[in-house]
Design an enzyme around this catalytic site. Structure first.
Site, PDB file in Angstrom:
ATOM      1  N   GLY A 169      13.397 -18.057 -48.996  1.00 59.67           N
ATOM      2  CA  GLY A 169      11.989 -18.509 -48.272  1.00 59.67           C
ATOM      3  C   GLY A 169      11.481 -17.569 -48.842  1.00 59.67           C
ATOM      4  O   GLY A 169      10.186 -16.823 -47.955  1.00 59.67           O
ATOM      5  N   ASP A 195      13.331 -22.211 -51.298  1.00 50.43           N
ATOM      6  CA  ASP A 195      11.739 -22.479 -49.700  1.00 50.43           C
ATOM      7  C   ASP A 195      12.178 -23.789 -48.815  1.00 50.43           C
ATOM      8  O   ASP A 195      12.425 -24.831 -49.841  1.00 50.43           O
ATOM      9  CB  ASP A 195      10.025 -22.027 -49.545  1.00 50.43           C
ATOM     10  CG  ASP A 195      10.334 -21.490 -48.637  1.00 50.43           C
ATOM     11  OD1 ASP A 195      10.826 -22.185 -46.905  1.00 50.43           O
ATOM     12  OD2 ASP A 195       9.302 -19.972 -48.118  1.00 50.43           O
ATOM     13  N   MET A 228      17.941 -22.927 -45.698  1.00 50.89           N
ATOM     14  CA  MET A 228      19.090 -21.497 -46.074  1.00 50.89           C
ATOM     15  C   MET A 228      20.117 -21.520 -45.835  1.00 50.89           C
ATOM     16  O   MET A 228      20.903 -21.105 -45.744  1.00 50.89           O
ATOM     17  CB  MET A 228      18.309 -20.320 -46.271  1.00 50.89           C
ATOM     18  CG  MET A 228      17.123 -20.281 -45.003  1.00 50.89           C
ATOM     19  SD  MET A 228      16.605 -18.546 -44.292  1.00 50.89           S
ATOM     20  CE  MET A 228      15.485 -18.976 -42.937  1.00 50.89           C
ATOM     21  N   HIS A 283      13.605 -11.184 -40.195  1.00 51.84           N
ATOM     22  CA  HIS A 283      13.692 -10.851 -38.915  1.00 51.84           C
ATOM     23  C   HIS A 283      12.107 -11.468 -37.769  1.00 51.84           C
ATOM     24  O   HIS A 283      12.366 -11.391 -36.797  1.00 51.84           O
ATOM     25  CB  HIS A 283      11.436  -9.583 -39.111  1.00 51.84           C
ATOM     26  CG  HIS A 283      10.859  -9.879 -39.855  1.00 51.84           C
ATOM     27  ND1 HIS A 283       9.976  -9.577 -39.887  1.00 51.84           N
ATOM     28  CD2 HIS A 283      10.657 -11.200 -40.121  1.00 51.84           C
ATOM     29  CE1 HIS A 283       8.918 -10.272 -40.509  1.00 51.84           C
ATOM     30  NE2 HIS A 283       9.634 -11.166 -40.926  1.00 51.84           N
ATOM     31  N   GLU A 308      12.903  -5.406 -45.508  1.00 50.71           N
ATOM     32  CA  GLU A 308      12.756  -5.359 -44.127  1.00 50.71           C
ATOM     33  C   GLU A 308      12.314  -4.382 -43.845  1.00 50.71           C
ATOM     34  O   GLU A 308      12.551  -3.193 -44.185  1.00 50.71           O
ATOM     35  CB  GLU A 308      13.491  -5.301 -42.911  1.00 50.71           C
ATOM     36  CG  GLU A 308      13.931  -7.488 -43.383  1.00 50.71           C
ATOM     37  CD  GLU A 308      13.283  -7.930 -42.653  1.00 50.71           C
ATOM     38  OE1 GLU A 308      12.115  -8.438 -41.690  1.00 50.71           O
ATOM     39  OE2 GLU A 308      13.135  -9.865 -42.622  1.00 50.71           O
ATOM     40  N   GLU A 346      12.328  -6.951 -34.992  1.00 50.30           N
ATOM     41  CA  GLU A 346      12.714  -5.974 -36.642  1.00 50.30           C
ATOM     42  C   GLU A 346      13.340  -5.189 -35.747  1.00 50.30           C
ATOM     43  O   GLU A 346      14.193  -5.112 -34.470  1.00 50.30           O
ATOM     44  CB  GLU A 346      10.889  -4.481 -36.331  1.00 50.30           C
ATOM     45  CG  GLU A 346      10.194  -5.695 -36.578  1.00 50.30           C
ATOM     46  CD  GLU A 346      10.369  -6.114 -37.836  1.00 50.30           C
ATOM     47  OE1 GLU A 346      10.593  -6.282 -38.946  1.00 50.30           O
ATOM     48  OE2 GLU A 346       8.955  -7.062 -38.515  1.00 50.30           O
TER      49      GLU A 346
END
Length: 387
Positions: free
Chosen positions: A204, A227, A248, A265, A309, A353
């Site tokens: 990604g 991607d 993916m 996320h 993240e 998150e």
């Protein structure tokens, strides 16, 4: 000392809290003005023009150079000086007032590794603002209604982006902003994450900004930017980086390490576990390690999934957090991470998150034997997961 002397009385405290609450309520009611003013000066190119003049320019010069109304520009700049975006050097006349760059205003430049202009412009588009009006409906539905973005636009963010090239371009440019900031922090403070790694897949990876910066700093690494094909169709060339199109959720190119920068996320827990399993498959042993025990150890250490993240506090406490923000607002990213969680609620179907324990749960469910967390100088932490 008499009773009550040297400290605020209860009535005084109540009055102070009421006065503070009144100001804060007005700030919340009008907070959209900050985004609107920043969007305005980015579109006008104010910071770029000041930079072209050596970091300082008069109101008269800016008005002429940018072909805009001097009184209106004065009001915008007065507002942003108050919010410490620019500095001002007063003069005898309004026209002669000089505006100076700050570290913050340079984030509004259209180019540069620290620019956040594209991210601000993206979040300020009608497309990204519309879902916020559906947040309460989504909460009231208890999960039965479409997510806010889908309710506003008739399809989820990813389907909408695939069908709207201009929105896709804006998204790629916005994500490149965060990629530049994150890459600089990782290269500058966490280079050990690349120890022994020969090939990296950035899952990604958008237009390849993150991996391009990594490979430039560490040219011994072979980079694969992975991607969706429509995302890569306009991706620029990066030395040492190969663009590979795919999905993916289906398969991921083989490599020593896979990187996921602010990808998970966007997805629900079950989708994250599926993606992580695909990443684990991509770093599976290839059987060519030889008989050298030292080489085997290094190989196993390099075989990993690296997740960049935000990590929320497990023991979040509103009162303690408020006190920390008051004491050290500029040093704390916690409020930004919580804001990003609101963004995930408005813009994704199931994304959020996560806390440290929530990340640990996902990694265990995906079959990873061990993992570690390392904070950085920016929003994401480095999470290393080993099969």
């Amino acid at each position: 000392m008499g009773r009550g002397e040297g400290s605020l009385k209860a009535d005084d405290i109540d009055q102070l809290e009421e006065a503070t609450a009144a100001v804060q309520a007005w700030k919340y009611a009008l907070r959209f003005t900050e985004m609107a003013a920043l969007k305005c000066v980015i579109e006008l190119g104010v910071a770029d023009e000041i930079e072209s003049q050596g970091g300082a320019a008069t109101l008269s010069h800016l008005s002429t150079a940018l072909s805009c109304s001097l009184p209106s520009l004065h009001r915008i700049m007065r507002f942003l000086v108050h919010h410490r975006v620019f500095k001002a050097r007063r003069a005898a006349t309004q026209e002669a007032t000089t505006y100076l760059q700050t570290a913050l205003s340079r984030r509004l430049l259209r180019g540069g590794e620290k620019s956040m202009a594209a991210l601000i412009l993206f979040e300020a588009t009608p497309t990204m603002l519309a879902p916020w009006h559906g947040l309460s409906a989504q909460v009231l539905s208890k999960g039965t209604a479409p997510q806010p973005f889908e309710a506003a636009h008739g399809q989820d963010l990813w389907a909408y982006t695939a069908q709207n090239p201009e929105h896709s371009r804006l998204l790629d440019e916005a994500m490149a902003c965060t990629a530049r900031l994150t890459a600089a922090a990782i290269i500058g403070g966490c280079q050990d994450v690349f120890e022994g790694v020969r090939a990296v897949v950035d899952v990604g990876g958008g237009n390849g900004t993150f991996l391009g910066m990594v490979v430039k700093a560490l040219p011994q690494i072979q980079g694969i930017n992975f991607d969706l094909p429509h995302v890569l169709s306009s991706a620029p060339h990066w030395d040492g980086v190969e663009h590979v199109g795919g999905n993916m959720f289906e398969s991921i190119p083989k490599a020593d390490a896979t990187f996921l920068m602010q990808v998970l996320h966007d997805w629900s827990d079950s989708e994250c576990i599926h993606i992580l399993k695909k990443c684990r498959e991509a770093i599976a042993e290839d059987g060519n390690g030889g008989n050298d025990h030292g080489s085997d150890v290094k190989l196993k250490k390099s075989k990993k999934v690296v997740i960049l993240e935000a990590v929320l506090d497990d023991d979040y406490n509103g009162e303690r957090q408020f006190e920390e923000e008051e004491d050290s607002e500029l040093q704390s990213w916690s409020g930004i991470r919580l804001s990003l969680d609101m963004v995930m609620m408005a813009h994704t179907n199931g994304g959020k998150e996560r806390t440290r324990s929530e990340w640990a749960h996902l990694l265990a469910e995906a079959g990873f034997s061990s993992f570690s967390f390392k904070p950085t100088s920016v929003i994401p932490s480095v999470i290393e997961a080993f099969p």
